[in-house]
Design a protein around this motif. Sequence first.
Motif, PDB file in Angstrom:
ATOM      1  N   VAL A   1      23.927 -46.350  33.456  1.00  0.00           N
ATOM      2  CA  VAL A   1      23.981 -46.158  32.015  1.00  0.00           C
ATOM      3  C   VAL A   1      24.909 -44.988  31.673  1.00  0.00           C
ATOM      4  CG1 VAL A   1      22.167 -44.534  31.277  1.00  0.00           C
ATOM      5  CG2 VAL A   1      22.385 -46.722  30.138  1.00  0.00           C
TER       6      VAL A   1
ATOM      7  N   LYS B   1      28.627 -46.455  32.496  1.00  0.00           N
ATOM      8  CA  LYS B   1      29.170 -47.594  31.763  1.00  0.00           C
ATOM      9  C   LYS B   1      29.063 -47.489  30.251  1.00  0.00           C
ATOM     10  CE  LYS B   1      28.440 -51.894  33.202  1.00  0.00           C
ATOM     11  NZ  LYS B   1      27.799 -53.047  33.897  1.00  0.00           N
ATOM     12  N   VAL B   2      28.022 -46.773  29.792  1.00  0.00           N
ATOM     13  CA  VAL B   2      27.779 -46.817  28.350  1.00  0.00           C
ATOM     14  C   VAL B   2      28.452 -45.645  27.657  1.00  0.00           C
ATOM     15  CG1 VAL B   2      26.025 -46.875  26.550  1.00  0.00           C
ATOM     16  CG2 VAL B   2      25.615 -48.029  28.711  1.00  0.00           C
TER      17      VAL B   2
ATOM     18  N   PHE C   1      30.236 -44.604  23.448  1.00  0.00           N
ATOM     19  CA  PHE C   1      29.972 -44.836  22.044  1.00  0.00           C
ATOM     20  C   PHE C   1      31.171 -45.551  21.422  1.00  0.00           C
ATOM     21  CE2 PHE C   1      27.226 -41.431  23.399  1.00  0.00           C
ATOM     22  CZ  PHE C   1      26.006 -41.861  22.896  1.00  0.00           C
TER      23      PHE C   1
ATOM     24  N   VAL D   1      26.053 -47.297  20.500  1.00  0.00           N
ATOM     25  CA  VAL D   1      26.247 -47.396  21.950  1.00  0.00           C
ATOM     26  C   VAL D   1      26.982 -48.684  22.268  1.00  0.00           C
ATOM     27  CG1 VAL D   1      24.313 -45.978  22.708  1.00  0.00           C
ATOM     28  CG2 VAL D   1      23.947 -48.404  22.237  1.00  0.00           C
ATOM     29  N   SER D   2      27.824 -48.618  23.302  1.00  0.00           N
ATOM     30  CA  SER D   2      28.647 -49.776  23.653  1.00  0.00           C
ATOM     31  C   SER D   2      29.171 -49.630  25.067  1.00  0.00           C
ATOM     32  CB  SER D   2      29.819 -49.878  22.679  1.00  0.00           C
ATOM     33  OG  SER D   2      30.658 -50.938  23.067  1.00  0.00           O
ATOM     34  N   GLU D   3      29.396 -50.753  25.733  1.00  0.00           N
ATOM     35  CA  GLU D   3      30.014 -50.687  27.052  1.00  0.00           C
ATOM     36  C   GLU D   3      31.523 -50.903  26.958  1.00  0.00           C
ATOM     37  OE1 GLU D   3      27.979 -53.002  29.994  1.00  0.00           O
ATOM     38  OE2 GLU D   3      26.032 -52.264  29.330  1.00  0.00           O
TER      39      GLU D   3
ATOM     40  N   CYS E   1      31.940 -51.678  19.866  1.00  0.00           N
ATOM     41  CA  CYS E   1      30.630 -52.279  20.128  1.00  0.00           C
ATOM     42  C   CYS E   1      30.645 -53.750  19.713  1.00  0.00           C
ATOM     43  CB  CYS E   1      29.529 -51.526  19.377  1.00  0.00           C
ATOM     44  SG  CYS E   1      29.495 -51.850  17.616  1.00  0.00           S
ATOM     45  N   ASN E   2      29.615 -54.482  20.110  1.00  0.00           N
ATOM     46  CA  ASN E   2      29.632 -55.927  19.833  1.00  0.00           C
ATOM     47  C   ASN E   2      29.538 -56.237  18.335  1.00  0.00           C
ATOM     48  OD1 ASN E   2      27.000 -55.155  19.687  1.00  0.00           O
ATOM     49  ND2 ASN E   2      26.256 -56.522  21.319  1.00  0.00           N
TER      50      ASN E   2
ATOM     51  N   GLU F   1      20.905 -42.976  14.095  1.00  0.00           N
ATOM     52  CA  GLU F   1      20.983 -43.181  15.538  1.00  0.00           C
ATOM     53  C   GLU F   1      21.249 -44.651  15.872  1.00  0.00           C
ATOM     54  OE1 GLU F   1      20.526 -40.599  17.448  1.00  0.00           O
ATOM     55  OE2 GLU F   1      19.236 -39.194  16.372  1.00  0.00           O
ATOM     56  N   SER F   2      21.685 -44.898  17.109  1.00  0.00           N
ATOM     57  CA  SER F   2      21.867 -46.270  17.587  1.00  0.00           C
ATOM     58  C   SER F   2      20.564 -47.050  17.532  1.00  0.00           C
ATOM     59  CB  SER F   2      22.371 -46.263  19.033  1.00  0.00           C
ATOM     60  OG  SER F   2      23.682 -45.798  19.093  1.00  0.00           O
ATOM     61  N   LYS F   3      19.445 -46.348  17.782  1.00  0.00           N
ATOM     62  CA  LYS F   3      18.143 -47.009  17.708  1.00  0.00           C
ATOM     63  C   LYS F   3      17.923 -47.635  16.330  1.00  0.00           C
ATOM     64  CE  LYS F   3      16.588 -43.091  19.501  1.00  0.00           C
ATOM     65  NZ  LYS F   3      15.806 -41.996  20.106  1.00  0.00           N
TER      66      LYS F   3
ATOM     67  N   TYR G   1      19.634 -54.688  23.382  1.00  0.00           N
ATOM     68  CA  TYR G   1      20.816 -53.848  23.514  1.00  0.00           C
ATOM     69  C   TYR G   1      21.811 -54.509  24.468  1.00  0.00           C
ATOM     70  CZ  TYR G   1      18.350 -50.099  21.189  1.00  0.00           C
ATOM     71  OH  TYR G   1      17.689 -49.342  20.261  1.00  0.00           O
ATOM     72  N   GLU G   2      22.990 -53.943  24.553  1.00  0.00           N
ATOM     73  CA  GLU G   2      23.958 -54.449  25.528  1.00  0.00           C
ATOM     74  C   GLU G   2      23.497 -54.068  26.928  1.00  0.00           C
ATOM     75  OE1 GLU G   2      28.251 -54.012  24.686  1.00  0.00           O
ATOM     76  OE2 GLU G   2      27.629 -53.185  22.765  1.00  0.00           O
TER      77      GLU G   2
ATOM     78  N   ALA H   1      23.655 -52.435  30.122  1.00  0.00           N
ATOM     79  CA  ALA H   1      23.124 -51.303  30.890  1.00  0.00           C
ATOM     80  C   ALA H   1      22.015 -50.558  30.149  1.00  0.00           C
ATOM     81  CB  ALA H   1      24.251 -50.343  31.250  1.00  0.00           C
TER      82      ALA H   1
ATOM     83  N   LEU I   1      18.140 -50.246  31.537  1.00  0.00           N
ATOM     84  CA  LEU I   1      17.440 -48.974  31.730  1.00  0.00           C
ATOM     85  C   LEU I   1      16.112 -48.957  30.970  1.00  0.00           C
ATOM     86  CD1 LEU I   1      17.481 -46.243  33.063  1.00  0.00           C
ATOM     87  CD2 LEU I   1      18.706 -45.341  31.098  1.00  0.00           C
TER      88      LEU I   1
ATOM     89  N   GLN J   1      12.538 -46.885  25.307  1.00  0.00           N
ATOM     90  CA  GLN J   1      13.779 -46.801  24.527  1.00  0.00           C
ATOM     91  C   GLN J   1      14.152 -45.336  24.261  1.00  0.00           C
ATOM     92  OE1 GLN J   1      14.436 -49.350  20.886  1.00  0.00           O
ATOM     93  NE2 GLN J   1      14.529 -47.372  19.911  1.00  0.00           N
TER      94      GLN J   1
ATOM     95  N   PHE K   1      17.592 -43.445  25.667  1.00  0.00           N
ATOM     96  CA  PHE K   1      18.588 -42.784  24.824  1.00  0.00           C
ATOM     97  C   PHE K   1      18.720 -41.305  25.178  1.00  0.00           C
ATOM     98  CE2 PHE K   1      18.652 -46.615  22.373  1.00  0.00           C
ATOM     99  CZ  PHE K   1      19.978 -46.672  21.990  1.00  0.00           C
TER     100      PHE K   1
ATOM    101  N   LEU L   1      21.032 -41.323  28.036  1.00  0.00           N
ATOM    102  CA  LEU L   1      22.389 -41.570  27.555  1.00  0.00           C
ATOM    103  C   LEU L   1      23.054 -40.312  27.024  1.00  0.00           C
ATOM    104  CD1 LEU L   1      22.633 -44.810  25.450  1.00  0.00           C
ATOM    105  CD2 LEU L   1      24.384 -43.821  26.909  1.00  0.00           C
TER     106      LEU L   1
END
Lengths: 199, 199
Positions: free
Chosen positions: A49, A52-53, A55, A62-64, A68-69, A86-88, B2-3, B5, B9, B25, B29, B32
């Motif tokens: 994580v 690979k992860v 922002f 968050v994005s790989e 992001c998608n 937050e991403s959450k 989520y995407e 990775a 986790l 979760q 984060f 991360l």
Amino acid sequence: MYEGAVQDLIDEFGRLPGIGPKSAQRIAFYVLEADREDINRLADAIRVVKDKVKFCEVCFNVSEQDLCNICRDAKRDQLLLCVVEESKDVMAVERTRTFRGRYHVLGGSINPIAGVGPDQLHIRELLTRLQDDTIEEVIIATDPNLEGEATSTYLARMLGSLGIKITRLASGLPVGGDLEYADEVTLGRAFEGRRSVTG
Amino acid sequence: MYEGAVQDLIDEFGRLPGIGPKSAQRIAFYVLEADREDINRLADAIRVVKDKVKFCEVCFNVSEQDLCNICRDAKRDQLLLCVVEESKDVMAVERTRTFRGRYHVLGGSINPIAGVGPDQLHIRELLTRLQDDTIEEVIIATDPNLEGEATSTYLARMLGSLGIKITRLASGLPVGGDLEYADEVTLGRAFEGRRSVTG
């Protein structure tokens, strides 16, 4: 308390949010007794994580990948932008399936006590996006608490001059809740935000 | 959700005992956003514990050597043996500083529903120890619940013929507690175990 490695692991788990000393000990013993394969998967997931992860370059979700998608998805409504802390929160909004626009993740909320001011948040990048993109409405979806409200007020003042519609999520009674158990602030907000139900 | 990775986790943390989806979760984060150095330390601690920590050959307590530090300590009373369910219980007894003998960790308790019988516990090794060593008293310190009591009863029957004093930890009111809030079984045990306070 314990010998070296066990105590080290208890200490490391104890540093994670929401894990007290008893839970940390319980998890450490679980790790000790679990299959090596399961444990390697846990240790790998932690490292992966971080590797690979990252922002999203546009919205800071968050994005790989660089984008992001959601930002990559051309089918999302390009005119609506939802600003979250937050991403959450992105995930929480996505789960409602009521919003089809894009997001902007601030990376927190204004909190003078914790030393977080507007400069520590992705507000400058939000302004750039609003100048570059054609966005019709910014929905401020910060948390309905002190810091979230302060952030919302700050953003509303900053963005007010841009000629874009700025909205804030409604406060009111949670669905499925009991009116008599609602706190007075929430109930007060529900009164202020009352809506006509006759045509 | 989520995407890749990040979700991996969250799933891995969610498998740990006592960690629900929301906590998983939150921790993911945290990982991360934390410093890479802290996170590497966590991942290393998880692997190291699997590589370095094993169980004491004599008492089955956790140990980084063939014998745990209590079994290696010649100053411990060799005549007293405390039988506990888990290594965690060794630590709990050690914290009281009232016991200076050695331990035997059963590795659990008799629990027919979970498929744990006497053969799955280190009871055979306990018998061998009692035959080889000169032990005067075995203190059964299993948990004061159904499984712990069943294990205690089983051990008392098994060891009764060896001519060694077998004792069980006292049940009664927890110190600092309120009599009116004690459950009836505990209060009943406190009556059964009442002691003379006059000379």
